[in-house]
Design an enzyme around this catalytic site. Structure first.
Site, PDB file in Angstrom:
ATOM      1  N   CYS A 120      13.612   6.222  -2.471  1.00 54.01           N
ATOM      2  CA  CYS A 120      13.394   4.815  -2.147  1.00 54.01           C
ATOM      3  C   CYS A 120      14.492   4.244  -1.258  1.00 54.01           C
ATOM      4  O   CYS A 120      14.393   3.102  -0.809  1.00 54.01           O
ATOM      5  CB  CYS A 120      13.283   3.996  -3.429  1.00 54.01           C
ATOM      6  SG  CYS A 120      11.942   4.561  -4.483  1.00 54.01           S
TER       7      CYS A 120
ATOM      8  N   HIS B  34       6.281  -2.519  -2.710  1.00 51.36           N
ATOM      9  CA  HIS B  34       7.237  -1.433  -2.530  1.00 51.36           C
ATOM     10  C   HIS B  34       6.616  -0.217  -1.854  1.00 51.36           C
ATOM     11  O   HIS B  34       6.386   0.816  -2.487  1.00 51.36           O
ATOM     12  CB  HIS B  34       7.828  -1.053  -3.893  1.00 51.36           C
ATOM     13  CG  HIS B  34       8.894  -0.021  -3.836  1.00 51.36           C
ATOM     14  ND1 HIS B  34       9.689   0.213  -2.732  1.00 51.36           N
ATOM     15  CD2 HIS B  34       9.323   0.881  -4.777  1.00 51.36           C
ATOM     16  CE1 HIS B  34      10.537   1.194  -2.991  1.00 51.36           C
ATOM     17  NE2 HIS B  34      10.332   1.622  -4.215  1.00 51.36           N
TER      18      HIS B  34
END
Lengths: 401, 484
Positions: free
Chosen positions: A88, A344
């Site tokens: 991420c 996200h």
């Protein structure tokens, strides 16, 4: 101590696609959407880009290997494109590549673009994927919420926090981000929620309920960077420069070593200390104007407040409940809705966070704009699992600050 | 110090779940009301991640305790339900027990008598020049839903270590009788046994073959049937064991409970399971008889020695019997045994292909749970690595093997994950820390809500990690279970 990159690189332009369930759009379309905004903001054309970095994390539902997909989608002029995959933290790492290229003089103008097309998996949540030969034989094929939920049991045990109190503070984090997301036209989830909704939601991975988890979205974000001199030569007046860019990757100590209690991110603490040093920030609680942190789960945001040295260890629950990180608090956190509501798309998130700080510093954040003249914006990504991760921190600020 | 041939150690394993037979009848009684007579008590039911290999490992650990495993020269695994047709099942057990590569391992199969036959072969062999033999038997019997077998069968395993030295029970001798008496059969590739009439099996099979074999064994050893103090006649069908004891002239009080009400018939493992259980209670001087039936009959006789008084007091079959959880969800039982399909969702589609090169290379770490200890700094870690995890030392190649499987651990972090795919959700897992150092992320099984908390004690168990359904390959690894 290296001299660092403070003020050596300016942001020339940024763009961000609308995040969400972009069923009818390909990754290419999302990339172009973010790029077009960034290009217009920078006031340049494609031929002026010297070098590029592409961040994507999931091959299985994405653009495929190498940097070529970015080059093709944007029709770059046969420049070098590097693909970055660092969980991420990929988006911030792509920015690091572009910033380092400019800072070194290897490029005058460099591009960083992050993208992820998560809604092609066929189910909610992140796709299950291999983590390499050795890990697959001995590791846990748990879910992302399962990995991060373990922070909560360890945090309660370490700090003697009643699990119910922690659950309420976690709920406040989510309620706050939903309230912020309402004001953001590019956010995925734009609906306010209340505490009871969060507390009574179905359990995903104890103690994380549905509303403790961030949105799984499609999206892309883009930054074009150059030197402050070139930016001025191109007519830019209010410059936002990179004050610090630090990344720390686990070396295995957390899980394999001894001493880590599972309640915090070792790498974030390391990266934060280095980033503040690089940016010349001595008291982050007073000096940081606003933050975009990796709130993949509510408990992650909560412990990150301590790892960034904003709240002292064991006090984030109190700070959260007192509204310190609310949109009208001392340091708003996720004023754009965060991963929780903006969404996200893995590779895009780091750049989306910088995008919000960039807008806020320039006073271009619309309805959600902070009116107290923000100076430093911090963004923070976490890739991987609490016990094995990469933390990335980017601090951007007004050039003269 | 004597130099006799016999049983040096013994142990067993019974899985935690106990399917309530009444719950089976509640679901299938409408179809087969005749099952009512069998619908009392409970049967041992392995979890989804247990098979004869994992159960054999557990019985072996129960048998061996903290004995020096280097004394084992050979191991055999007997079962009619071995998971692999062409991969040495006993070889996987050998790796899990972290035995040396110079150990001989073999599978024994073919009939429910495989366990006693392997045991007898081992006893004959160790009487010669062979070293100690670890005889394992395990069974995860598969029966058609709604069948009598489903109620009569049970899952369990047993381990008997035989050799020369000072045995807890010296081997007096035994006999075998072989006849192609086909009371039931199962062709390769078939799921379930096919049975002939129960009355014929009882009258022509059990009554004649078993009684004849017992008689032959007693004659051979010049023993009278009433000398037998504990008789293991592993038949769970109502009244069969009592009837056989009577016919053979064995005192009724000598009959060892066949565990019909608690375990069910664990097939090839059943005689050894009952033997291990009997030895837990046996006293010096007692004579034990063990029979194994299947296309004939094996009979073995032992005399318990004074060494039995020094047997381990913890663990054993009785401890596993006491560790039980009643299971009344018949659908769950069927699902765990692949007898009913449930929608496992897209997350279960994760490709579990194992690179066999890597598994071989890492077999000690993966199957044996062997980590590393830095000879320079003393740092222990899992898995082993070229450069120690010790942040203050970057020496290369200083680690020696450090086994974790027998070390107790405690919970550092945990969650109960309802999102990830597990056949038994929610999936509990977390970071655990071993006594003496070393950590890992571990799945926590055989637990319920409230069993897991930060600081809770754990022990490790060898279990199925996942199955590569596409290619038919089972991944094994170690998991943690509450160790209260």
């Amino acid at each position: 101590m290296p001299s660092g990159i403070k003020d050596k690189v300016a942001i020339l332009g940024m763009g961000c696609a609308k995040f969400g369930e972009r069923w009818n759009d390909s990754a290419d379309t999302l990339m172009v959407e973010a790029y077009q905004e960034a290009l217009a903001d920078a006031g340049i054309d494609t031929s002026q880009i010297d070098s590029a970095w592409l961040a994507v994390a999931y091959d299985a539902v994405n653009v495929g290997p190498s940097g070529i997909p970015l080059s093709m989608a944007l029709r770059l002029n046969d420049v070098g494109v590097t693909k970055v995959e660092n969980y991420c933290a990929s988006g911030t790492d792509a920015l690091r590549g572009a910033v380092y290229a400019v800072a070194s003089g290897a490029a005058d103008i460099a591009l960083a673009l992050g993208c992820e097309k998560l809604k092609d998996t066929g189910y909610g949540g992140l796709p299950v994927r291999t983590r390499g030969t050795t890990f697959d034989m001995i590791g846990i094929v748990g879910s992302a919420p399962g990995n991060f939920a373990q922070l909560a049991s360890a945090y309660s045990a370490t700090h003697g926090v009643d699990p119910q109190d922690l659950k309420r503070a976690m709920a406040h984090v989510s309620v706050k981000s939903h309230a912020n997301g309402v004001k953001n036209p590019k956010a995925h989830l734009r609906k306010a929620i209340d505490m009871d909704t969060v507390l009574n939601a179905p359990m995903i991975a104890e103690p994380l309920g549905l509303f403790d988890c961030c949105g799984v979205s499609d999206g892309a974000a883009c930054a074009i960077v150059t030197t402050p001199e070139i930016a001025r030569a191109l007519g830019k007046k209010d410059l936002v420069t990179v004050k610090a860019l630090q990344i720390s990757s686990s070396n295995g100590w957390e899980l394999q070593g001894a001493g880590w209690d599972g309640s915090y991110f070792h790498t974030t603490r390391v990266a934060a200390t280095k980033a503040y040093d690089e940016a010349g920030i001595t008291n982050p609680r007073d000096q940081i104007s606003l933050m975009e942190v990796h709130d993949c789960f509510s408990i992650t945001e909560l412990v990150t407040m301590e790892d960034l040295h904003i709240s002292k260890p064991g006090t984030a629950v109190r700070d959260v409940m007192e509204g310190f990180f609310d949109a009208d608090g001392k340091i708003p956190c996720q004023i754009d809705g965060g991963l929780k509501c903006f969404g996200h798309p893995i590779g895009a998130s780091g750049l989306r966070m910088v995008y919000e700080n960039y807008l806020q510093l320039l006073g271009r954040a619309g309805e959600r704009q902070r009116q107290d003249n923000p100076v430093f914006g911090l963004s923070h990504n976490l890739g991987g699992m609490p016990n094995q991760n990469v933390s990335a921190i980017a601090i951007v600020g007004l050039h003269d600050a | 110090m004597t130099d006799e041939t016999g049983i040096l150690a013994f142990g067993g394993y019974v899985p935690r779940l106990r399917l309530q037979r009444s719950s089976v009848f509640a679901s299938v009684g409408w179809f087969n009301p005749g099952l009512k007579g069998l619908a009392r008590g409970e049967r041992a039911a392995s979890s989804w991640d247990e098979d004869p290999i994992t159960m054999a490992v557990e019985a072996a650990r129960d048998c061996l305790g903290d004995r020096d495993r280097s004394e084992i020269a050979r191991l055999s695994l007997a079962s009619t339900t071995l998971p692999n047709a062409d991969r040495l099942n006993a070889g996987i057990v050998k790796e899990a027990l972290n035995l040396g590569d110079d150990v001989a391992a073999s599978d024994a199969a073919g009939s429910l008598r495989a366990g006693t036959s392997a045991l007898m072969l081992a006893l004959d062999a160790v009487g010669g020049s062979a070293g100690n033999v670890l005889c394992l038997s395990a069974e995860r019997r598969k029966a058609a839903p709604g069948s009598e077998s489903e109620l009569l069968h049970g899952d369990a395993s047993a381990a008997i270590l035989v050799g020369r030295g000072e045995p807890v029970a010296r081997y007096l001798g035994g006999t075998s009788l072989t006849a192609d008496f086909v009371d039931h059969f199962r062709e390769n590739g078939r799921d379930f046994d096919y049975f002939w009439e129960a009355r014929w099996i009882r009258d022509e099979g059990y009554s004649k073959l078993v009684v004849a074999a017992i008689g032959a064994a007693l004659d051979k050893l010049s023993l009278k049937a009433d000398r037998i103090d504990r008789a293991i006649l592993p038949f769970v069908e109502k009244g069969v064991a009592d009837q056989l004891a009577k016919r053979a002239g064995i005192r009724p009080e000598a009959l060892v409970d066949p565990m019909q009400a608690t375990v069910g018939s664990a097939g090839a493992a059943h005689p050894m399971l009952l033997l291990a259980y009997a030895l837990e209670q046996a006293q010096p001087g007692e004579i034990l008889l063990v029979a194994g039936f299947g296309q004939g009959c094996d009979v073995l006789l032992f005399e318990v020695t004074d060494a039995i008084l020094a047997r381990r007091k913890e663990g054993g079959v009785s401890a596993w019997l006491a560790r039980r959880k009643e299971e009344s969800n018949y659908i769950k039982f069927l699902f765990f045994r692949d007898l009913i399909g449930l929608d496992t969702g897209a997350r279960a589609e994760f490709d579990q292909k194992v690179p066999l090169t890597a598994l071989y290379r890492s077999r000690k770490a993966v199957l044996g749970l062997v980590g590393g200890r830095c000879t320079k700094t003393g740092t222990v870690q899992y898995p082993k690595s070229d450069i120690s995890v010790n942040p203050n030392d970057h020496s290369v190649g200083t680690q020696e093997d450090y086994p974790f499987a027998e070390r107790r651990a405690k919970v550092l972090t945990y969650t109960a994950d309802s999102l990830t795919f597990s056949p038994d959700p929610p999936q509990y897992y977390g970071m655990i820390e071993f006594e003496g150092g070393g950590r890992m992320m571990a799945e926590i099984v055989d637990c319920d809500e409230g069993d897991v908390a930060v600081g809770a004690p754990l022990r490790m168990m060898f279990r199925i990690k996942a199955r590569d359904e596409m290619r038919g390959f089972t991944k094994y690894f170690w998991k943690a279970v509450p160790a209260a």
